[in-house]
Scaffold this active site. Sequence first.
Site, PDB file in Angstrom:
ATOM      1  N   GLU A 159      42.423 -41.903  15.734  1.00  0.00           N
ATOM      2  CA  GLU A 159      42.206 -41.975  17.182  1.00  0.00           C
ATOM      3  C   GLU A 159      41.979 -40.560  17.723  1.00  0.00           C
ATOM      4  OE1 GLU A 159      44.816 -44.752  19.188  1.00  0.00           O
ATOM      5  OE2 GLU A 159      44.328 -46.320  17.746  1.00  0.00           O
TER       6      GLU A 159
HETATM    7  C1  HEC Z   1      40.240 -44.453  19.416  1.00  0.00           C
HETATM    8  C2  HEC Z   1      40.480 -45.451  20.406  1.00  0.00           C
HETATM    9  C3  HEC Z   1      41.724 -45.329  21.258  1.00  0.00           C
HETATM   10  C4  HEC Z   1      42.130 -44.246  22.018  1.00  0.00           C
HETATM   11  C5  HEC Z   1      41.491 -42.886  22.126  1.00  0.00           C
HETATM   12  C6  HEC Z   1      43.309 -44.685  22.720  1.00  0.00           C
HETATM   13  N1  HEC Z   1      43.595 -45.972  22.403  1.00  0.00           N
HETATM   14 FE1  HEC Z   1      45.060 -47.087  23.207  1.00  0.00          FE
HETATM   15  N2  HEC Z   1      44.759 -48.493  21.809  1.00  0.00           N
HETATM   16  C7  HEC Z   1      43.734 -48.483  20.875  1.00  0.00           C
HETATM   17  C8  HEC Z   1      43.986 -49.503  19.878  1.00  0.00           C
HETATM   18  C9  HEC Z   1      43.101 -49.825  18.687  1.00  0.00           C
HETATM   19  C10 HEC Z   1      45.196 -50.111  20.249  1.00  0.00           C
HETATM   20  C11 HEC Z   1      45.935 -51.206  19.469  1.00  0.00           C
HETATM   21  C12 HEC Z   1      46.723 -50.560  18.353  1.00  0.00           C
HETATM   22  C13 HEC Z   1      47.756 -51.471  17.736  1.00  0.00           C
HETATM   23  O1  HEC Z   1      48.166 -52.458  18.366  1.00  0.00           O
HETATM   24  O2  HEC Z   1      48.172 -51.206  16.602  1.00  0.00           O
HETATM   25  C14 HEC Z   1      45.635 -49.470  21.478  1.00  0.00           C
HETATM   26  C15 HEC Z   1      46.757 -49.839  22.197  1.00  0.00           C
HETATM   27  C16 HEC Z   1      47.110 -49.275  23.404  1.00  0.00           C
HETATM   28  C17 HEC Z   1      48.131 -49.767  24.284  1.00  0.00           C
HETATM   29  C18 HEC Z   1      48.962 -51.017  24.059  1.00  0.00           C
HETATM   30  C19 HEC Z   1      48.453 -52.123  24.909  1.00  0.00           C
HETATM   31  C20 HEC Z   1      49.136 -53.410  24.580  1.00  0.00           C
HETATM   32  O3  HEC Z   1      48.990 -54.354  25.352  1.00  0.00           O
HETATM   33  O4  HEC Z   1      49.797 -53.501  23.545  1.00  0.00           O
HETATM   34  C21 HEC Z   1      48.213 -48.917  25.352  1.00  0.00           C
HETATM   35  C22 HEC Z   1      49.134 -49.039  26.537  1.00  0.00           C
HETATM   36  C23 HEC Z   1      47.255 -47.873  25.108  1.00  0.00           C
HETATM   37  N3  HEC Z   1      46.589 -48.134  23.935  1.00  0.00           N
HETATM   38  C24 HEC Z   1      47.098 -46.744  25.906  1.00  0.00           C
HETATM   39  C25 HEC Z   1      46.404 -45.632  25.494  1.00  0.00           C
HETATM   40  C26 HEC Z   1      46.541 -44.318  26.078  1.00  0.00           C
HETATM   41  C27 HEC Z   1      47.453 -43.944  27.221  1.00  0.00           C
HETATM   42  C28 HEC Z   1      45.681 -43.502  25.407  1.00  0.00           C
HETATM   43  C29 HEC Z   1      45.472 -42.009  25.587  1.00  0.00           C
HETATM   44  C30 HEC Z   1      46.637 -41.183  25.374  1.00  0.00           C
HETATM   45  C31 HEC Z   1      45.017 -44.331  24.410  1.00  0.00           C
HETATM   46  N4  HEC Z   1      45.498 -45.592  24.475  1.00  0.00           N
HETATM   47  C32 HEC Z   1      44.031 -43.867  23.562  1.00  0.00           C
HETATM   48  C33 HEC Z   1      42.661 -47.633  20.885  1.00  0.00           C
HETATM   49  C34 HEC Z   1      42.688 -46.401  21.507  1.00  0.00           C
END
Ligand code: HEC
Length: 352
Positions: A159
Amino acid sequence: MKKLKSETVRWINSRRPILGALLLLAVLAGGAAARWQFFQPAVKASGAPTPGVRVSYDYAVTQPIPQSTDLNPARVALGGKLFHDARLSVDDTISCASCHNLAGGGVDNRSRSVGVRGAVGGINAPTVFNSGLNFVQFWDGRALTLEAQINGPVTHPLEMASSWQQVIGKLVQDPVYVQEFSKLYRDGLTAPNIKNALAEFERSLLTPNSRFDKFLRGDSNALVEQEKKGYALFQSYGCSSCHQGVNLGGNMYEKMGLMGDYFADRGNPTEADKGRFNVTGNPDNLHEFRVPSLRNVALTAPYFHDGSAKTLEDAIAVMVKYQLGRPMPDADLQSIAAFLRTLTGQYQGKPL
Ligand code: HEC
Ligand code: HEC
């Protein structure tokens, strides 16, 4: 009078164990009845809706999303800035918004997310909208709070591939950040405060006022007949036994493939498929996932942790086969899809 009283007391005392047991039974029975009622479908909707006939809905399965919050607006604004800041990634190319596009349902609409240097992740990105209403974060629930969730994306090699030391090293060079953090937090720009600001921003990402919520608040014209029927079917088929609560999901774990082996049929097993087992190591938790929220689900394709379902109809058909294990006429499936499309809400007063 006194005698009568003492005799009553003696009577009660001599029967205390029996009375206690009776009371306990009554409480248990009451609880069981309440739970039984809760899980019973409220409506048996079948066939075409009859004009003029009132259908009663089980309001217990969900509630409208709150229309306001009491968050600190300055911290929310700071978190919003961080959310869109690519300096949180190792090479300044990816921000949280790259994968959670707020103009696109809070997702990236890819089966699997793409991080720094084109790295492809192992799982589909859930939306950040209304994530503060989920009981835990991530598909497998490994983060208990939004604050705890943030370590994940910032340090994950696929990520943002960064570290808190690097992030802070970059942000302290920005006088605006330094000033804002010292204004809003006693100890200024620190990793916990960055996480807090981001989490405050995420808690502000509520999407109230969907047509469905207007309907729940009493505007019976907010949904057309097919959508109302879809809501009734959503309950009577039992979708709402898992997708329930204010987020229509996000409040329990369930096995993917309760009524059939989804993973054997799909093939190509992955680490992510193991779901909650990856967190607990308990074989009972194999293939268990947090039931996803269905809020704004019309905008968050592709579906499932593996991003395998391209359309809402595909996703419902998979649910029918593997979670319900009973047939569903296409007309019912279409009505449920129509209902799910009414769950699209508003962000900052505008439709998503
Ligand atoms: C490269 C793509 C990517 C980036 C950049 C990213 N995310 Fe995500 N995010 C994901 C993915 C894929 C998941 C699911 C991962 C898992 O469940 O294992 C996720 C899950 C989440 C969730 C959980 C939502 C839920 O309902 O479970 C949150 C909140 C979230 N991200 C916030 C953020 C925040 C704040 C940032 C920046 C600091 C961020 N993400 C950066 C791809 C990304
Ligand atoms: C036994 C619990 C259970 C039942 C019943 C159930 N679901 Fe699900 N639903 C889940 C789980 C768990 C997932 C996530 C599965 C995965 O990603 O592998 C899911 C995922 C979904 C998704 C994809 C959401 C997304 O963001 O990827 C949709 C749409 C959905 N369900 C709709 C329905 C409908 C409609 C019904 C009724 C016909 C239904 N579900 C019945 C547990 C359930």
